[in-house]
Write an enzyme that holds these catalytic residues in place. Structure first.
Site: not given
Length: 266
Positions: A88, A160
């Site tokens: 992320d 992610e």
């Protein structure tokens, strides 16, 4: 007229043909079972689509492992959660760099809007689908849910996690190359409006002299771990609008968006 059927002799079957003397009867060949695609083959195919060959394939395997697939809570660190956390932040850094270079005249506010649009969960889900990442997901009984349905949010998380895995395996350059391949065209698209639809609707209602919109839960369906909410938004003198989402908040936003579109709110 000669009876032609008299010349037609039946074709002998394997049971009618005696085995040659001194030999055992030949047993019929067993039916071949359809081979399952191995995890190794699936991971190899995913590597090709990612454009990165892993030196440590365990990183890629972990990136696809949902916590529900682990036998105990002590193994939570073996799920994709830590890689998702890392990915992320790597995604945010790479996209920020891309935006900074691509839009030299954009101010901080515009760059922030574009960044939020590109790193949001829905964008990650779209990227995951475009790469068929769902093929490698490892879910347990709880994660799979009714009918082994894969939750959309899991795909976004795994996208992610894959970025985090590529970063650990190949460094920043490899992670940046992956992000650029899959986000460049999305970056070039016009940025979507990022204002909360509930805020937009409330401000519009106030401008019309109407009270604050009221949101009412109409229905909740689905299992406990994957609920679906249907919410209605109501304003005096207007037909109510409904929205559906995986949370009450998401359903409320969907309902507000529906009313905004119907009423032509700008």
């Amino acid at each position: 007229m000669m009876d032609e059927s008299a010349d037609i002799k039946p074709v002998p079957t394997s049971e009618d043909v005696a085995a040659p003397s001194g030999t055992e009867p030949v047993a019929p060949a067993p039916k071949k079972k359809r081979a399952r695609t191995s995890t190794k083959a699936i991971m190899a195919a995913i590597e090709q689509r990612l454009g990165h060959t892993f030196a440590d394939i365990s990183l890629l395997t972990t990136a696809f492992t949902h916590v529900s697939a682990l036998k105990s809570s002590r193994g939570r660190c073996d799920s994709y959660q830590r890689l998702e956390f890392l990915g992320d932040h790597v995604l945010g850094l790479v996209v920020s760099d891309m935006l900074y270079r691509a839009f030299p005249k954009a101010d901080e506010g515009e760059l922030s809007k574009r960044l939020a649009d590109l790193v949001r969960k829905e964008t990650c889900i779209d990227v995951a689908k475009s790469l068929d990442l769902q093929e490698g997901v490892k879910l347990g009984a709880v994660g799979a849910g009714a009918g082994a349905r894969l939750r959309r949010s899991v795909l976004g998380d795994i996208c992610e996690a894959v970025i985090g895995a590529v970063y650990l395996d190949g460094g920043y350059a490899a992670a940046a190359a992956f992000v650029e391949r899959n986000w460049l065209e999305r970056m070039r698209k016009p940025v979507r409006p990022l204002r909360d639809p509930k805020t937009v609707l409330q401000e519009w209602a106030q401008g019309k002299g109407l009270p604050t919109p009221v949101y009412r839960e109409v229905e909740r369906t689905g299992p406990h771990h994957d609920p679906r909410f249907r919410v209605a938004v109501e304003l005096p003198g207007l037909e109510s609008s409904e929205g559906i989402g995986g949370s009450k908040r998401a359903a409320e936003k969907a309902a507000a968006s529906a009313m905004i579109v119907r009423e032509g709110v700008k």
